[in-house]
Design a protein around this motif. Structure first.
Motif, PDB file in Angstrom:
ATOM      1  N   VAL A  92       0.851  -1.207   0.000  1.00 31.54           N
ATOM      2  CA  VAL A  92       0.000   0.000   0.000  1.00 31.54           C
ATOM      3  C   VAL A  92       0.877   1.244   0.000  1.00 31.54           C
ATOM      4  O   VAL A  92       2.007   1.216   0.496  1.00 31.54           O
ATOM      5  N   ARG A  93       0.335   2.317  -0.568  1.00 36.37           N
ATOM      6  CA  ARG A  93       1.000   3.619  -0.504  1.00 36.37           C
ATOM      7  C   ARG A  93       0.295   4.447   0.564  1.00 36.37           C
ATOM      8  O   ARG A  93      -0.929   4.601   0.512  1.00 36.37           O
ATOM      9  N   VAL A  94       1.057   4.954   1.504  1.00 37.80           N
ATOM     10  CA  VAL A  94       0.497   5.761   2.585  1.00 37.80           C
ATOM     11  C   VAL A  94       1.015   7.191   2.454  1.00 37.80           C
ATOM     12  O   VAL A  94       2.226   7.385   2.329  1.00 37.80           O
ATOM     13  N   PRO A  95       0.116   8.175   2.460  1.00 33.23           N
ATOM     14  CA  PRO A  95       0.569   9.567   2.337  1.00 33.23           C
ATOM     15  C   PRO A  95       1.435   9.944   3.534  1.00 33.23           C
ATOM     16  O   PRO A  95       1.248   9.410   4.632  1.00 33.23           O
ATOM     17  N   VAL A  96       2.378  10.848   3.291  1.00 32.93           N
ATOM     18  CA  VAL A  96       3.263  11.302   4.359  1.00 32.93           C
ATOM     19  C   VAL A  96       2.721  12.611   4.943  1.00 32.93           C
ATOM     20  O   VAL A  96       2.429  13.542   4.193  1.00 32.93           O
ATOM     21  N   GLU A  97       2.594  12.672   6.253  1.00 32.96           N
ATOM     22  CA  GLU A  97       2.210  13.903   6.953  1.00 32.96           C
ATOM     23  C   GLU A  97       3.152  15.043   6.565  1.00 32.96           C
ATOM     24  O   GLU A  97       4.356  14.844   6.524  1.00 32.96           O
ATOM     25  N   ASN A  98       2.613  16.187   6.293  1.00 36.22           N
ATOM     26  CA  ASN A  98       3.446  17.386   6.112  1.00 36.22           C
ATOM     27  C   ASN A  98       4.305  17.387   4.849  1.00 36.22           C
ATOM     28  O   ASN A  98       5.186  18.220   4.707  1.00 36.22           O
ATOM     29  N   ASP A  99       4.104  16.408   3.990  1.00 34.23           N
ATOM     30  CA  ASP A  99       4.831  16.434   2.713  1.00 34.23           C
ATOM     31  C   ASP A  99       4.003  15.728   1.654  1.00 34.23           C
ATOM     32  O   ASP A  99       4.068  14.507   1.515  1.00 34.23           O
ATOM     33  N   ARG A 100       3.239  16.507   0.942  1.00 36.13           N
ATOM     34  CA  ARG A 100       2.312  15.893   0.002  1.00 36.13           C
ATOM     35  C   ARG A 100       2.986  15.430  -1.288  1.00 36.13           C
ATOM     36  O   ARG A 100       2.341  14.888  -2.172  1.00 36.13           O
ATOM     37  N   VAL A 104       5.704   3.577   1.084  1.00 38.36           N
ATOM     38  CA  VAL A 104       5.215   2.284   0.601  1.00 38.36           C
ATOM     39  C   VAL A 104       5.487   1.250   1.676  1.00 38.36           C
ATOM     40  O   VAL A 104       6.573   1.208   2.234  1.00 38.36           O
ATOM     41  N   ARG A 105       4.495   0.424   1.986  1.00 37.37           N
ATOM     42  CA  ARG A 105       4.735  -0.651   2.960  1.00 37.37           C
ATOM     43  C   ARG A 105       3.946  -1.893   2.606  1.00 37.37           C
ATOM     44  O   ARG A 105       3.002  -1.845   1.822  1.00 37.37           O
ATOM     45  N   LEU A 106       4.387  -3.020   3.214  1.00 37.67           N
ATOM     46  CA  LEU A 106       3.713  -4.286   2.974  1.00 37.67           C
ATOM     47  C   LEU A 106       2.316  -4.271   3.573  1.00 37.67           C
ATOM     48  O   LEU A 106       2.112  -3.717   4.659  1.00 37.67           O
ATOM     49  N   THR A 107       1.372  -4.884   2.889  1.00 35.44           N
ATOM     50  CA  THR A 107       0.087  -5.193   3.508  1.00 35.44           C
ATOM     51  C   THR A 107       0.289  -6.417   4.399  1.00 35.44           C
ATOM     52  O   THR A 107       1.350  -7.052   4.364  1.00 35.44           O
ATOM     53  N   GLU A 108      -0.732  -6.755   5.160  1.00 37.76           N
ATOM     54  CA  GLU A 108      -0.636  -7.940   5.996  1.00 37.76           C
ATOM     55  C   GLU A 108      -0.409  -9.176   5.106  1.00 37.76           C
ATOM     56  O   GLU A 108       0.444 -10.020   5.394  1.00 37.76           O
ATOM     57  N   ALA A 109      -1.156  -9.230   4.022  1.00 38.21           N
ATOM     58  CA  ALA A 109      -1.018 -10.358   3.089  1.00 38.21           C
ATOM     59  C   ALA A 109       0.381 -10.380   2.486  1.00 38.21           C
ATOM     60  O   ALA A 109       0.996 -11.441   2.354  1.00 38.21           O
ATOM     61  N   GLY A 110       0.885  -9.207   2.136  1.00 34.31           N
ATOM     62  CA  GLY A 110       2.210  -9.110   1.539  1.00 34.31           C
ATOM     63  C   GLY A 110       3.275  -9.615   2.495  1.00 34.31           C
ATOM     64  O   GLY A 110       4.206 -10.325   2.092  1.00 34.31           O
ATOM     65  N   GLU A 111       3.120  -9.241   3.753  1.00 36.27           N
ATOM     66  CA  GLU A 111       4.084  -9.647   4.760  1.00 36.27           C
ATOM     67  C   GLU A 111       4.082 -11.167   4.931  1.00 36.27           C
ATOM     68  O   GLU A 111       5.138 -11.795   4.951  1.00 36.27           O
ATOM     69  N   LYS A 112       2.893 -11.715   4.989  1.00 30.49           N
ATOM     70  CA  LYS A 112       2.737 -13.156   5.172  1.00 30.49           C
ATOM     71  C   LYS A 112       3.311 -13.919   3.972  1.00 30.49           C
ATOM     72  O   LYS A 112       4.113 -14.835   4.124  1.00 30.49           O
ATOM     73  N   ASP A 113       2.909 -13.488   2.786  1.00 27.72           N
ATOM     74  CA  ASP A 113       3.421 -14.111   1.566  1.00 27.72           C
ATOM     75  C   ASP A 113       4.936 -14.060   1.509  1.00 27.72           C
ATOM     76  O   ASP A 113       5.597 -15.051   1.224  1.00 27.72           O
ATOM     77  N   PHE A 114       5.475 -12.876   1.763  1.00 26.03           N
ATOM     78  CA  PHE A 114       6.917 -12.747   1.609  1.00 26.03           C
ATOM     79  C   PHE A 114       7.679 -13.594   2.611  1.00 26.03           C
ATOM     80  O   PHE A 114       8.706 -14.178   2.270  1.00 26.03           O
TER      81      PHE A 114
END
Lengths: 165, 165
Positions: free
Chosen positions: B100-108, B113-123
């Motif tokens: 997933v892409r998560v917006p950064v506070e204070n810097d648009r 980018v981080r793993l989803t739960e599924a991504g973490e498990k799969d990897f």
DNA sequence: CACAGATATTTCAAACTCAAAATATTTATG
DNA sequence: CATAAATATTTTGAGTTTGAAATATCTGTG
């Protein structure tokens, strides 16, 4: 001291991975890192100094070693890239006047690719410059470390050699 | 015994290249050879076993090490590939539900980018299998040779480290 | 606050890469 | 000789990769 077959088997059955397995993984990641860094440097130098690319240099180098030319299949095997890949690169090098395709007697499926006179002359100059770049990038590598590196890498190569015909 | 600066200079001026320079070139070509062969093997295994690719695995691996996620620029620097490259691979992995892409506070401008739960498990599962593949491909590499290899490659890495800020 | 320069990312075009399918040709077998 | 199988290469479609240009946003200076 190398592992024997039953050690390998035990490793495979084992859920948690061994220290040796982790050391090999680290070694692989380090190979990958150096390889990417050096390729990046060489790519940039080729682009700037030669207005060319790494894959084209590789094709020219292979054909410079085999002055009588090579078939497409020999070329792709020697460079360890796919057949279709070589087609595109050779097409461009032919367009640049570096290579020619020569029909093969008695086999109209195949053709031999070889350097033109201009290609040979150009590559001879570039090869010297290239060797200088590599030596500079590897300037912290002593003669004995170079030999050690080559020896170790060869043991890996040989294990993964393509099976005989 | 390493060359000093004036030796290097003499080499550069010299038309014929030194033995050391040739040894370094051979070392580089051997790195390239091993690196290509292993990458090819891993690529095929990933395609068949995981239905995935090497670059995607690399992105997942980087994000698995940094569970809080990374910026696109951190990711591309860590993998030593271009910014635009990472964009495409992350796009596909987001499409597959691994990231997933998560917006950064204070810097648009930026996003994390981080793993989803599924991504973490799969990897997590894939990483174990991957380590096994590498260990198998490197099964002729003893612990001491692995260490030697890493040491030598590090000296090359360090020489070519990105200059400090 | 204006706005020039820096920074983060995406878009773009060209090249590279693979694996699989397609094409053309040769070889072997009945 | 017919033709199936093997071989050599190219074509194709999807993905990866780069470097440069474009876009959006932020920061520092006056």
């Amino acid at each position: 001291m190398n592992m024997n077959h039953s050690d390998d088997l035990r490793d495979l059955m084992n859920n948690e991975t061994s220290d040796l397995s982790k050391a090999r993984l680290r070694a692989w990641l380090q190979i990958l890192k150096v390889s990417r860094k050096i390729e990046g440097e060489l790519r940039e130098k080729m682009r700037i100094e030669f207005g060319s690319t790494l894959p084209r240099f590789d094709v020219l180098a292979a054909l410079y070693r085999e002055r009588d030319g090579m078939r497409m299949s020999e070329l792709s095997k020697s460079l360890m890239v796919s057949n279709g890949n070589v087609t595109g690169i050779v097409d461009r090098l032919v367009g640049e006047g570096m290579l020619v395709r020569v029909p093969v007697e008695n086999d109209r499926r195949a053709s031999i690719v070889r350097l033109t006179e201009a290609g040979e002359k150009d590559f001879a100059e570039r090869a010297l410059v290239h060797e200088g770049w590599v030596s500079e990038l590897f300037s912290d590598l002593s003669a004995s470390d170079a030999d050690g590196l080559i020896r170790i890498l060869r043991t890996i190569s040989h294990h993964n050699e393509a099976p005989h015909d």
